[in-house]
Design a protein around this motif. Structure first.
Motif, PDB file in Angstrom:
ATOM      1  N   ARG B 226     -80.371  75.964-109.846  1.00  0.00           N
ATOM      2  CA  ARG B 226     -80.627  75.328-111.130  1.00  0.00           C
ATOM      3  C   ARG B 226     -79.403  74.520-111.542  1.00  0.00           C
ATOM      4  NH1 ARG B 226     -81.525  77.872-117.028  1.00  0.00           N
ATOM      5  NH2 ARG B 226     -79.583  76.790-117.414  1.00  0.00           N
ATOM      6  N   ARG B 228     -77.393  73.127-109.466  1.00  0.00           N
ATOM      7  CA  ARG B 228     -77.406  71.989-108.552  1.00  0.00           C
ATOM      8  C   ARG B 228     -76.127  71.815-107.738  1.00  0.00           C
ATOM      9  NH1 ARG B 228     -78.980  67.433-112.712  1.00  0.00           N
ATOM     10  NH2 ARG B 228     -77.137  68.355-113.616  1.00  0.00           N
ATOM     11  N   ARG B 281     -86.159  83.107-102.763  1.00  0.00           N
ATOM     12  CA  ARG B 281     -87.338  82.498-103.375  1.00  0.00           C
ATOM     13  C   ARG B 281     -87.034  81.991-104.778  1.00  0.00           C
ATOM     14  NH1 ARG B 281     -92.651  82.568-102.868  1.00  0.00           N
ATOM     15  NH2 ARG B 281     -93.165  83.325-104.926  1.00  0.00           N
ATOM     16  N   GLY B 282     -87.538  80.813-105.084  1.00  0.00           N
ATOM     17  CA  GLY B 282     -87.387  80.283-106.437  1.00  0.00           C
ATOM     18  C   GLY B 282     -85.993  79.797-106.756  1.00  0.00           C
ATOM     19  N   PHE B 283     -85.212  79.457-105.723  1.00  0.00           N
ATOM     20  CA  PHE B 283     -83.800  79.103-105.961  1.00  0.00           C
ATOM     21  C   PHE B 283     -83.624  77.941-106.929  1.00  0.00           C
ATOM     22  CE2 PHE B 283     -85.288  77.289-101.938  1.00  0.00           C
ATOM     23  CZ  PHE B 283     -85.186  75.925-102.222  1.00  0.00           C
ATOM     24  N   ASN B 284     -84.570  77.000-106.941  1.00  0.00           N
ATOM     25  CA  ASN B 284     -84.391  75.840-107.829  1.00  0.00           C
ATOM     26  C   ASN B 284     -84.487  76.203-109.309  1.00  0.00           C
ATOM     27  OD1 ASN B 284     -83.632  73.656-106.396  1.00  0.00           O
ATOM     28  ND2 ASN B 284     -85.668  72.755-106.186  1.00  0.00           N
ATOM     29  N   GLY B 285     -85.030  77.362-109.612  1.00  0.00           N
ATOM     30  CA  GLY B 285     -85.125  77.766-111.012  1.00  0.00           C
ATOM     31  C   GLY B 285     -84.123  78.837-111.380  1.00  0.00           C
ATOM     32  N   LEU B 286     -83.329  79.262-110.411  1.00  0.00           N
ATOM     33  CA  LEU B 286     -82.384  80.345-110.680  1.00  0.00           C
ATOM     34  C   LEU B 286     -81.011  79.803-111.061  1.00  0.00           C
ATOM     35  CD1 LEU B 286     -83.067  82.873-107.775  1.00  0.00           C
ATOM     36  CD2 LEU B 286     -83.779  83.046-110.151  1.00  0.00           C
ATOM     37  N   THR B 287     -80.370  80.483-111.992  1.00  0.00           N
ATOM     38  CA  THR B 287     -78.994  80.104-112.294  1.00  0.00           C
ATOM     39  C   THR B 287     -78.087  80.714-111.234  1.00  0.00           C
ATOM     40  OG1 THR B 287     -78.622  82.083-113.603  1.00  0.00           O
ATOM     41  CG2 THR B 287     -79.457  80.152-114.766  1.00  0.00           C
ATOM     42  N   GLN B 437     -81.463  68.804-105.893  1.00  0.00           N
ATOM     43  CA  GLN B 437     -82.567  69.682-106.265  1.00  0.00           C
ATOM     44  C   GLN B 437     -83.872  69.214-105.615  1.00  0.00           C
ATOM     45  OE1 GLN B 437     -82.857  70.048-110.505  1.00  0.00           O
ATOM     46  NE2 GLN B 437     -82.381  72.215-110.433  1.00  0.00           N
ATOM     47  N   ALA B 438     -84.055  67.893-105.592  1.00  0.00           N
ATOM     48  CA  ALA B 438     -85.277  67.350-104.996  1.00  0.00           C
ATOM     49  C   ALA B 438     -85.300  67.613-103.493  1.00  0.00           C
ATOM     50  CB  ALA B 438     -85.374  65.856-105.283  1.00  0.00           C
TER      51      ALA B 438
END
Lengths: 292, 461
Positions: B226, B228, B281-287, B437-438
């Motif tokens: 998150r 980045r 899992r879900g790394f793009n939403g994790l701090t 991130q993309a």
């Protein structure tokens, strides 16, 4: 008392402090924002006047329009959710048992700070340990959604806590308004054989129409300038998928040092809010207040 | 009646004044006890080590106040704060006419505050800044003072090579580093042992480690993307190992292009890792904080982060001893056929100290900065676990092994690539971070990823 209050000097003296504070803290900054919006300025060094170029850039800035679309979506969802709040309030004001308790239950999220709510929902949405995904895996879904990481659903994932957060506020307003509907009207309607549905729809709603209009404006404007929960939960990410106008403005002004451009976005947001408020008032204008 | 109205009004006005005063300057109320300098202090004036302004200080010096803004509050960085307070007390003892006033803010608030006070031209006399891209607008806006005059040869050579230079703009130094970090891959030896794995030496080994862990249902890498820049570290290492240390640097300083085959290949490799489920899992939403806790709860085997995290794996008593003992680090492995060297690190200085150009007490402020940097270098690593920007003699300090190893690696490093988002200007950095991130989210092809970087960088030329 009347004599004092009709003295212009005294009136001025009373009005002045609030007026000055308001000028100083609200209106002057607005004017300044408009002024900065005409500048090329990094927020640190010297400014350069560039006229309307920031606004020209704004119109062709796809990232901005994407964030504007997200803000509008939020506004639409907020307005739709008002219907739900209204129904809840209608039920609560119907003098059911425990109405008082429910009213308080609905109000509590409003007492929490946005940051606390954001933290709470980040836990709920956690991809592996969150309550939500634990629940989904326990009922056999192997790859539950990545609520805050999937660009297709992140926006809606954030809408839920936002709508949840403001439920109490609107329910409180509707509840208070509904309690003000004169009891005689409801009683006489009931004697005339009106069903509870008819009483709600034909008697109570028209009487609180003014309040409903105000809440629509509040919900729309509040959504357009919404910032805090989104900022804490995703900072507009991943890759701009949950960006809204206010977070875009903040990023421009403070992260990328385009203070001038950020100001232009802010000023545009203000104008947008004014226009939309005006449109809503026009659309919902009735010839006269309903009275029975 | 009139009387009543006026009384009310007077009360209101008074309240207004209070509100405004409270908003105004918070310097007034934080005034520590006034300097009632007696004969004792006059005496200590002689001991003062003053460089330059020897003119009048033998007699009576005017009392001056240095405003100092830093970002280490008691709550989150008690060790840092304690050292800062000690150094300030020492400095005030040596210069009896100087009082240092503090303003302390948390990291993010600090950044905002710095920009806001700067736009009003009210920077504190001394404050903290980050290197390169962050400080450039301040230098261009003539807000920071040059520190060249306090950099005598001895002082200049006390910094680790290349670190002070990160604070240069057009060859002039505008701030001095307090922190230096490199990014090793920390790993959990207990998990590695369980599956018979060792620290990977080549990239193929590394992929094997990832695959083995995935097969056994263990999350290989904790990543909080998150933020980045965390993902950027992975990309930077791959770019370095595939294209050598110049590939990315040249693309950023415009002596090369971002559409370099090596940089595109590195982007492909990131997506390859994502496809192998290498990251949590879900790394793009994790701090980053959430990712770290996955690593520290032994739910993930590896974690690439700056050496600022070392205390968590060595000295921090709040972390379970068994876990701390099981953490080790490895250098990002070399890629077969790549041009990179294993001793090339991604890293860079953290915060540094600046002096405001418009400060009324520039001389004192500069002396303070110099003293601070020197004393910080002596104390930081031992007392707070911060690797300072100045050289540390590893034989002379008593530190946990992991610390010593990292410090030794730092001395052996043949290249230090500054964090990409720090190297770039703020707006390009924003493009880079969003693209990271993309890329990790498979929303952009490696070719487009490189192309969009190239466009953003070219637009600033």
């Amino acid at each position: 008392m009347n004599k004092v209050m009709s003295d212009k000097k005294v009136i001025a003296l009373y009005v002045l402090p609030a007026f000055l504070l308001l000028m100083l803290l609200v209106y002057i900054p607005i004017v300044l924002t408009g002024y900065y919006g005409l500048m090329k300025w990094d927020g640190i060094g010297s400014m350069e006047f560039i006229g309307l170029e920031n606004y020209r850039n704004l119109i062709v800035d796809s990232a901005f329009w994407r964030s504007a679309r997200h803000s509008l979506l939020l506004a639409i969802f907020s307005v739709i959710s008002l219907i739900g709040y209204l129904l809840v309030s209608l039920v609560l004001s119907g003098r059911i048992k425990g109405a008082d308790l429910f009213r308080k239950v609905y109000l509590i999220p409003m007492l929490l700070s946005s940051v606390a709510i954001a933290q709470l929902w980040m836990r709920i949405y956690h991809p592996t340990n969150g309550v939500m995904n634990r629940l989904l895996t326990s009922i056999g879904i192997e790859q539950p959604p990545l609520w805050l990481a999937d660009t297709n659903i992140v926006l809606y994932s954030i809408f839920i806590p936002i709508i949840w957060q403001y439920a109490g506020f609107y329910i409180l307003i509707y509840y208070a308004a509904l309690r003000n509907v004169p009891n005689e009207l409801v009683e006489s309607a009931r004697i005339d054989g009106a069903s509870p549905w008819q009483i709600g729809y034909k008697i109570k709603l028209p009487l609180i129409a003014g309040v409903i209009k105000v809440t629509i404006v509040l919900a729309v404007v509040g959504s357009l300038k919404y910032f805090d929960l989104i900022w804490v939960m995703t900072q507009g990410g991943p890759n701009g998928a949950s960006e809204v106008i206010a977070s875009y403005m903040y990023k421009q002004a403070f992260t990328t040092y385009n203070f001038g451009y950020g100001s232009a976005v802010g000023f545009f947001l203000l104008i947008l809010c004014l226009i939309i408020t005006y449109i809503i008032r026009k659309l919902t204008a009735t010839k006269e207040e309903v009275q029975y | 009646m009139f009387k009543k109205a006026f009384t009310l009004l007077a009360v209101l006005l008074l309240m207004t004044v209070f509100v405004l005063a409270a908003c105004g300057d918070d310097e007034a109320d934080s005034d520590s006890e006034p300097d009632d300098t007696g004969t004792v202090d006059e005496g200590t004036d002689d001991v003062e080590e003053d460089d330059g302004d020897s003119g009048e200080d033998a007699t009576e010096q005017e009392d001056v106040v240095i405003n100092f803004m830093h970002l280490w509050p008691q709550g989150s960085s008690p060790d840092h704060k304690r050292i800062v307070d000690e150094i300030i007390a020492e400095f005030e003892d040596m210069h009896s006419h100087v009082t240092v006033e503090l303003e302390i803010l948390e990291n993010e608030q600090y950044k905002d505050q710095l920009q806001i006070v700067s736009s009003a031209n009210q920077l504190p006399d001394v404050g903290m800044t980050w290197a390169a891209g962050f400080m450039e607008p301040y230098v261009r806006g003539e807000r920071f003072a040059s520190l060249e005059d306090i950099l005598d040869d001895e002082f200049r050579s006390s910094f680790v090579g290349g670190v002070r230079e990160a604070y240069e703009v057009d060859g002039v130094t505008y701030a001095l580093p307090l922190e230096l970090n490199i990014a090793p891959v920390f790993y959990n030896t207990a998990i590695f042992d369980e599956y018979g794995l060792g620290a990977p030496e080549t990239y193929d080994d590394f992929l094997n480690v990832v695959d083995t862990l995935v097969e056994n249902g263990v999350t290989p890498i904790a990543l909080g993307n998150r933020e980045r820049w965390t993902g950027s570290l992975w990309y930077m290492y791959l770019a370095d190992r595939i294209g050598g240390d110049s590939a990315l640097n040249n693309a950023i300083d415009r002596s090369g292009s971002f559409e370099n085959a090596a940089l595109i290949e590195a982007a492909e490799e990131i997506q390859n890792l994502v496809d192998r489920d290498a990251f949590i899992r879900g790394f793009n939403g994790l701090t980053d904080q959430e990712a770290k806790s996955e690593f520290m709860n032994e739910n993930a085997a590896m974690y690439l982060i700056g050496s600022w995290d070392l205390p968590n794996y060595t000295t921090n008593e709040e972390v379970d001893q068994e876990f701390r003992d099981s953490v080790n680090f490895f250098k990002f492995p070399e890629v077969d056929g790549g041009e990179g060297n294993i001793n090339s690190w991604v890293g860079g200085p953290g915060v540094g100290l600046f002096v405001a150009e418009d400060s009324d007490v520039k001389e004192e402020a500069k002396q303070f900065v110099k003293y601070f940097v020197e004393r910080w270098g002596e104390q930081a690593v031992v007392d707070a676990g911060v690797i300072p920007g100045t050289q540390v003699d590893t034989d002379a300090v008593d530190l946990p092994d992991l610390f010593i190893q990292v410090l030794d690696e730092l001395n052996n490093a043949n290249n230090l690539t500054l964090f990409a988002d720090v190297q770039m200007s703020a707006s390009v950095a924003e493009v880079h971070l969003d693209l990271i991130q993309a890329l990790f989210g498979n929303e952009v092809t490696p070719e487009d990823y490189a192309k969009q970087h190239e466009e953003a960088l070219a637009a600033e030329e």
